[in-house]
Structures are given as structure tokens and as C-alpha cells.
Design a protein around this motif. Structure first.
Motif, PDB file in Angstrom:
ATOM      1  N   PRO A   1       0.836  -1.218   0.000  1.00  0.00           N
ATOM      2  CA  PRO A   1       0.000   0.000   0.000  1.00  0.00           C
ATOM      3  C   PRO A   1       0.855   1.247   0.000  1.00  0.00           C
ATOM      4  CG  PRO A   1       0.016  -1.012   2.180  1.00  0.00           C
ATOM      5  CD  PRO A   1       0.721  -1.971   1.267  1.00  0.00           C
ATOM      6  N   GLY A   2       0.355   2.301  -0.657  1.00  0.00           N
ATOM      7  CA  GLY A   2       1.088   3.561  -0.728  1.00  0.00           C
ATOM      8  C   GLY A   2       0.274   4.726  -0.211  1.00  0.00           C
ATOM      9  N   LYS A   3       0.920   5.867  -0.121  1.00  0.00           N
ATOM     10  CA  LYS A   3       0.257   7.092   0.329  1.00  0.00           C
ATOM     11  C   LYS A   3       0.733   8.251  -0.522  1.00  0.00           C
ATOM     12  CE  LYS A   3      -0.565   9.914   4.482  1.00  0.00           C
ATOM     13  NZ  LYS A   3      -2.034   9.711   4.480  1.00  0.00           N
ATOM     14  N   ASP A   4      -0.203   9.037  -1.034  1.00  0.00           N
ATOM     15  CA  ASP A   4       0.155  10.251  -1.753  1.00  0.00           C
ATOM     16  C   ASP A   4       0.495  11.343  -0.749  1.00  0.00           C
ATOM     17  OD1 ASP A   4      -0.229   9.141  -4.251  1.00  0.00           O
ATOM     18  OD2 ASP A   4      -2.257   9.912  -4.487  1.00  0.00           O
ATOM     19  N   ILE A   5       1.687  11.902  -0.884  1.00  0.00           N
ATOM     20  CA  ILE A   5       2.159  12.942   0.022  1.00  0.00           C
ATOM     21  C   ILE A   5       2.461  14.199  -0.783  1.00  0.00           C
ATOM     22  CG2 ILE A   5       4.032  13.628   1.570  1.00  0.00           C
ATOM     23  CD1 ILE A   5       4.221  10.776   2.527  1.00  0.00           C
ATOM     24  N   VAL A   6       1.919  15.325  -0.334  1.00  0.00           N
ATOM     25  CA  VAL A   6       2.113  16.603  -1.017  1.00  0.00           C
ATOM     26  C   VAL A   6       3.313  17.318  -0.420  1.00  0.00           C
ATOM     27  CG1 VAL A   6       1.098  18.829  -1.635  1.00  0.00           C
ATOM     28  CG2 VAL A   6      -0.364  16.796  -1.448  1.00  0.00           C
ATOM     29  N   MET A   7       4.242  17.711  -1.273  1.00  0.00           N
ATOM     30  CA  MET A   7       5.389  18.506  -0.866  1.00  0.00           C
ATOM     31  C   MET A   7       5.169  19.938  -1.339  1.00  0.00           C
ATOM     32  SD  MET A   7       8.357  15.766  -1.932  1.00  0.00           S
ATOM     33  CE  MET A   7       7.453  15.192  -3.369  1.00  0.00           C
ATOM     34  N   LEU A   8       5.220  20.897  -0.430  1.00  0.00           N
ATOM     35  CA  LEU A   8       4.992  22.293  -0.760  1.00  0.00           C
ATOM     36  C   LEU A   8       6.311  23.046  -0.850  1.00  0.00           C
ATOM     37  CD1 LEU A   8       4.146  24.486   2.292  1.00  0.00           C
ATOM     38  CD2 LEU A   8       4.461  22.016   2.600  1.00  0.00           C
ATOM     39  N   TYR A   9       6.318  24.126  -1.586  1.00  0.00           N
ATOM     40  CA  TYR A   9       7.470  25.017  -1.590  1.00  0.00           C
ATOM     41  C   TYR A   9       7.424  25.819  -0.294  1.00  0.00           C
ATOM     42  CZ  TYR A   9      10.889  28.471  -3.030  1.00  0.00           C
ATOM     43  OH  TYR A   9      11.998  29.272  -3.084  1.00  0.00           O
ATOM     44  N   PRO A  10       8.456  25.742   0.583  1.00  0.00           N
ATOM     45  CA  PRO A  10       8.365  26.340   1.918  1.00  0.00           C
ATOM     46  C   PRO A  10       8.924  27.744   2.046  1.00  0.00           C
ATOM     47  CG  PRO A  10      10.268  24.926   1.834  1.00  0.00           C
ATOM     48  CD  PRO A  10       9.636  24.865   0.461  1.00  0.00           C
ATOM     49  N   GLY A  11       9.592  28.259   1.002  1.00  0.00           N
ATOM     50  CA  GLY A  11      10.202  29.567   1.130  1.00  0.00           C
ATOM     51  C   GLY A  11      11.243  29.601   2.234  1.00  0.00           C
ATOM     52  N   GLN A  12      11.385  30.740   2.876  1.00  0.00           N
ATOM     53  CA  GLN A  12      12.361  30.887   3.960  1.00  0.00           C
ATOM     54  C   GLN A  12      11.705  30.662   5.324  1.00  0.00           C
ATOM     55  OE1 GLN A  12      14.413  34.670   3.547  1.00  0.00           O
ATOM     56  NE2 GLN A  12      16.188  33.675   2.650  1.00  0.00           N
ATOM     57  N   THR A  13      10.963  29.579   5.459  1.00  0.00           N
ATOM     58  CA  THR A  13      10.376  29.244   6.753  1.00  0.00           C
ATOM     59  C   THR A  13      11.319  28.297   7.490  1.00  0.00           C
ATOM     60  OG1 THR A  13       9.098  27.418   5.780  1.00  0.00           O
ATOM     61  CG2 THR A  13       8.025  29.565   5.934  1.00  0.00           C
ATOM     62  N   SER A  14      11.474  28.499   8.777  1.00  0.00           N
ATOM     63  CA  SER A  14      12.448  27.759   9.574  1.00  0.00           C
ATOM     64  C   SER A  14      11.817  27.335  10.896  1.00  0.00           C
ATOM     65  CB  SER A  14      13.655  28.653   9.863  1.00  0.00           C
ATOM     66  OG  SER A  14      13.263  29.736  10.699  1.00  0.00           O
ATOM     67  N   TRP A  15      12.595  26.614  11.702  1.00  0.00           N
ATOM     68  CA  TRP A  15      12.156  26.270  13.061  1.00  0.00           C
ATOM     69  C   TRP A  15      11.838  27.542  13.849  1.00  0.00           C
ATOM     70  CZ3 TRP A  15      10.418  22.568  16.085  1.00  0.00           C
ATOM     71  CH2 TRP A  15      10.540  22.689  17.472  1.00  0.00           C
ATOM     72  N   GLU A  16      12.698  28.527  13.773  1.00  0.00           N
ATOM     73  CA  GLU A  16      12.483  29.774  14.504  1.00  0.00           C
ATOM     74  C   GLU A  16      11.291  30.556  13.954  1.00  0.00           C
ATOM     75  OE1 GLU A  16      16.477  28.226  14.898  1.00  0.00           O
ATOM     76  OE2 GLU A  16      15.518  28.984  13.088  1.00  0.00           O
ATOM     77  N   TRP A  17      11.131  30.547  12.632  1.00  0.00           N
ATOM     78  CA  TRP A  17       9.991  31.201  11.986  1.00  0.00           C
ATOM     79  C   TRP A  17       8.684  30.620  12.518  1.00  0.00           C
ATOM     80  CZ3 TRP A  17       5.804  29.867   8.995  1.00  0.00           C
ATOM     81  CH2 TRP A  17       5.246  30.851   8.173  1.00  0.00           C
ATOM     82  N   ASN A  18       8.640  29.297  12.654  1.00  0.00           N
ATOM     83  CA  ASN A  18       7.425  28.636  13.143  1.00  0.00           C
ATOM     84  C   ASN A  18       7.054  29.066  14.548  1.00  0.00           C
ATOM     85  OD1 ASN A  18       6.457  26.889  11.048  1.00  0.00           O
ATOM     86  ND2 ASN A  18       8.271  25.632  11.322  1.00  0.00           N
ATOM     87  N   LEU A  19       8.037  29.509  15.330  1.00  0.00           N
ATOM     88  CA  LEU A  19       7.810  29.891  16.722  1.00  0.00           C
ATOM     89  C   LEU A  19       7.578  31.388  16.904  1.00  0.00           C
ATOM     90  CD1 LEU A  19      10.568  27.628  18.287  1.00  0.00           C
ATOM     91  CD2 LEU A  19       8.110  27.403  18.715  1.00  0.00           C
ATOM     92  N   THR A  20       7.516  32.126  15.807  1.00  0.00           N
ATOM     93  CA  THR A  20       7.405  33.580  15.868  1.00  0.00           C
ATOM     94  C   THR A  20       6.025  34.022  15.399  1.00  0.00           C
ATOM     95  OG1 THR A  20       9.780  33.758  15.414  1.00  0.00           O
ATOM     96  CG2 THR A  20       8.459  35.750  15.151  1.00  0.00           C
ATOM     97  N   THR A  21       5.216  34.533  16.302  1.00  0.00           N
ATOM     98  CA  THR A  21       3.827  34.870  15.988  1.00  0.00           C
ATOM     99  C   THR A  21       3.718  35.916  14.884  1.00  0.00           C
ATOM    100  OG1 THR A  21       3.239  34.387  18.284  1.00  0.00           O
ATOM    101  CG2 THR A  21       1.635  35.619  16.979  1.00  0.00           C
ATOM    102  N   ALA A  22       4.637  36.858  14.835  1.00  0.00           N
ATOM    103  CA  ALA A  22       4.589  37.894  13.802  1.00  0.00           C
ATOM    104  C   ALA A  22       4.743  37.311  12.404  1.00  0.00           C
ATOM    105  CB  ALA A  22       5.689  38.925  14.058  1.00  0.00           C
ATOM    106  N   ASP A  23       5.393  36.161  12.290  1.00  0.00           N
ATOM    107  CA  ASP A  23       5.589  35.510  11.001  1.00  0.00           C
ATOM    108  C   ASP A  23       4.571  34.414  10.745  1.00  0.00           C
ATOM    109  OD1 ASP A  23       7.858  37.026  10.369  1.00  0.00           O
ATOM    110  OD2 ASP A  23       9.181  35.654  11.433  1.00  0.00           O
TER     111      ASP A  23
END
Length: 316
Positions: free
Chosen positions: A36-58
């Protein structure tokens, strides 16, 4: 508050295919039609980072993430819309690539036998401009995975080792800094962790506890060349030769790529055992792109033979 402190809010935290190697042949014997397989979508993430994810302004969902909600819990099903937004340059991308696709979909299958683990990617490669970043590899496909020892990897997959000061990221300042894991740094801030590592004794303790991500990459050239490299992500991304192999075929615009390694491999390769959960993300580089100019998935889980993971590798 330092970003390293924010985890307390968490609810949890390739050799040429043609090269002759002893374990290269079993991949040809895998009955992929029965897996069995799974279709997985890969998105273009730009300049998003671990720190970006933790920053409410971003990141509008930063508070939810800091409160314990993982990336995919909020964003499953939004990948195509998010990728289109990022690739347009309207959010988190200061240097958009004209006509670059916003997402790529791959069907992913996993299998294992008595000696090896296999992952198969099958994806139709969308039209893409030649970015002229990596002259050696027109297309690259990869997987990064870890177990529960890397809590930030469980929570955010590939983003766990993507930081503001990695090469081509906002605070790199020209440094050629690879992916790394946050706990290897003496201090981590919104600008990243730089090159100031923790003492050797602390790093050794982290290593002994299994704190590392494993990464595999197949560098693809039509019609059937697959050069496989891989290794570990710890204080840097390091290549570890001798364990990975890959095969590939390209027909009618579609890649079919199989990567494999032994279930048991010498440290720091992670042992792969039945029933244990692992968190993974996949990515693809198109049009000779390199470094952060890729498409990547959110975090998923896999296990071998049994369990409730997103993908359960089939025993052959």
C-alpha cells in the motif's frame, strides 16, 4: 525567552545505483504492487524555519505550535495553497523563482525484508525552469527521519533542522551552514544557533541518547541514473558512505525511485526495528535547484510491519 525553552510547551517535542554491493539486488524482488502507498504533497516552503514557526509575527499558528500542536495537525490539506503563496513571493520568499511550481505530489511506499528497508517514491515531475544552482543533478529526492529521541523532529519533521542561519536563509550572512539540530548549540535565538556548539561532553551525551536525524538523498538524471548519498544530521549534516543504494527509472515525465539500506547498520545509523514509530518528511529538488529551494512535506510517521503509523512498511 530563548527558543530552546519553548519546547517545554510541547505536548511531546546514496552510492551509484550501478555500483555492485552485496545488498543491492533484493529491491528488484520487492512486489511493489502488493504494497500500500500514500500520496504525500510537498509544498514550496520559502524561507520558513524552526524559529519562523515559533514567531507569531511571522506564523499565525505559532501560539498553537508552542502550546503543543504539531505542524500537520493545523496544515494538512493546505499544502498546495501554501506552496502557491510562498512560490509567488508574497510570503516568506524574498527571491522567488519565476514559473517555479508550488507543490509536487509523490506516492510513497515502504517495505522491508529480513535484511533491508526500502522506500519507493513515484512522482510526476512538473515543468520547472532551470535554476542553474546544482549543475550535477537535475532532480533530487530525499527523506529525513528520526525517532522519539528528537522531539522537535516528531513535532515538525524536516523543519527541526532548518534554521534561520542555514545557507540561503535570512541570517546566514554568507555562511555555508548546513542543517543542524537545535540542542547541539550553546544558545538558540530567533537568528539561529550560529557555530557555537555545546561542550564535547554534552554533545557525546546527546549522541548516546540517539539524538540525530537520518537523511537519504537520490540525485537523479534521466532516464535511470540514481546517485545515492546520505548520513546524519546532528551538529551539521554529515555524509556517511557505504550503506545506501538507489535505483531509478524515468518514463513519460514520471520518476520511480527506490532507496534502501540494511536494517542493522553501524552507528550513527539508526537501527530500524519492527513496530517502532519513526517520524519522516520527504523533499524534492527540481530544475537543478539546491539547498532551501526545494519542495518538502510536513511530518508523517512510519513503522515496520505493525503499528498505527501513516505508513506501515510491508514485510516481504
Amino acid at each position: 525567552m530563548k527558543i530552546t525553552d519553548l519546547l517545554k510547551y510541547s505536548a511531546s517535542g546514496l552510492l551509484l545505483a550501478a555500483a555492485p554491493v552485496a545488498f543491492a539486488s533484493p529491491a528488484l524482488a520487492i512486489d511493489w504492487s502488493s504494497v500500500p502507498g500514500k500520496d504525500i504533497v510537498m509544498l514550496y516552503p520559502g524561507q520558513t524555519s524552526w524559529e519562523w514557526n515559533l514567531t507569531t509575527a511571522d506564523h499565525s499558528a505559532a501560539d498553537k505550535f508552542k502550546a503543543g500542536k504539531n505542524c500537520i495537525a493545523c496544515h494538512a490539506g493546505e499544502e498546495k495553497t501554501q506552496g502557491d503563496l510562498m512560490v509567488s513571493g508574497k510570503k516568506a520568499e524574498p527571491t522567488p523563482i519565476p514559473s517555479f511550481p508550488g507543490h509536487v505530489v509523490s506516492n510513497v511506499k515502504m517495505a522491508y525484508d529480513a535484511s533491508a528497508f526500502y522506500i519507493r517514491f513515484q512522482f510526476k515531475e512538473p515543468a520547472s525552469p532551470d535554476t542553474k544552482m546544482d549543475p550535477k543533478a537535475p532532480t533530487k529526492v530525499a527523506i529525513i527521519f528520526n525517532d522519539e529521541a528528537v522531539k522537535e523532529g516528531v513535532r515538525a519533521g524536516c523543519w527541526a533542522s532548518c534554521h534561520e542561519d542555514n545557507s540561503s536563509m535570512p541570517t546566514a550572512n554568507g555562511a555555508n551552514r548546513t542543517k543542524y539540530l537545535m540542542k547541539t548549540r550553546a544558545k538558540l535565538t530567533r537568528a539561529g544557533g550560529g557555530d557555537a556548539l555545546k561542550p564535547d561532553a554534552d554533545l557525546a551525551e546527546l549522541k548516546a541518547a540517539g539524538y540525530m536525524q537520518e537523511w537519504w538523498q537520490a540525485r537523479l538524471t534521466p532516464p535511470n541514473k540514481a546517485e545515492a548519498i546520505g548520513g546524519e544530521i546532528f551538529d551539521t549534516r554529515a555524509e556517511l558512505p557505504g550503506q545506501l543504494t538507489s535505483t531509478a527509472s524515468y518514463a513519460d515525465g514520471t520518476w520511480t525511485v527506490v532507496m534502501q539500506r540494511p536494517l542493522a547498520a553501524p552507528a550513527p545509523w539508526r537501527p530500524l526495528v519492527e513496530g517502532k514509530p519513526y517520524t519522516f518528511g520527504i523533499s524534492v529538488h527540481l530544475g537543478h535547484s539546491d539547498k532551501r529551494f526545494h519542495h518538502t512535506s510536513y511530518e508523517y510517521t512510519f513503522s515496520l510491519g505493525q503499528g498505527t503509523a501513516d505508513l506501515v512498511a510491508a514485510k516481504q
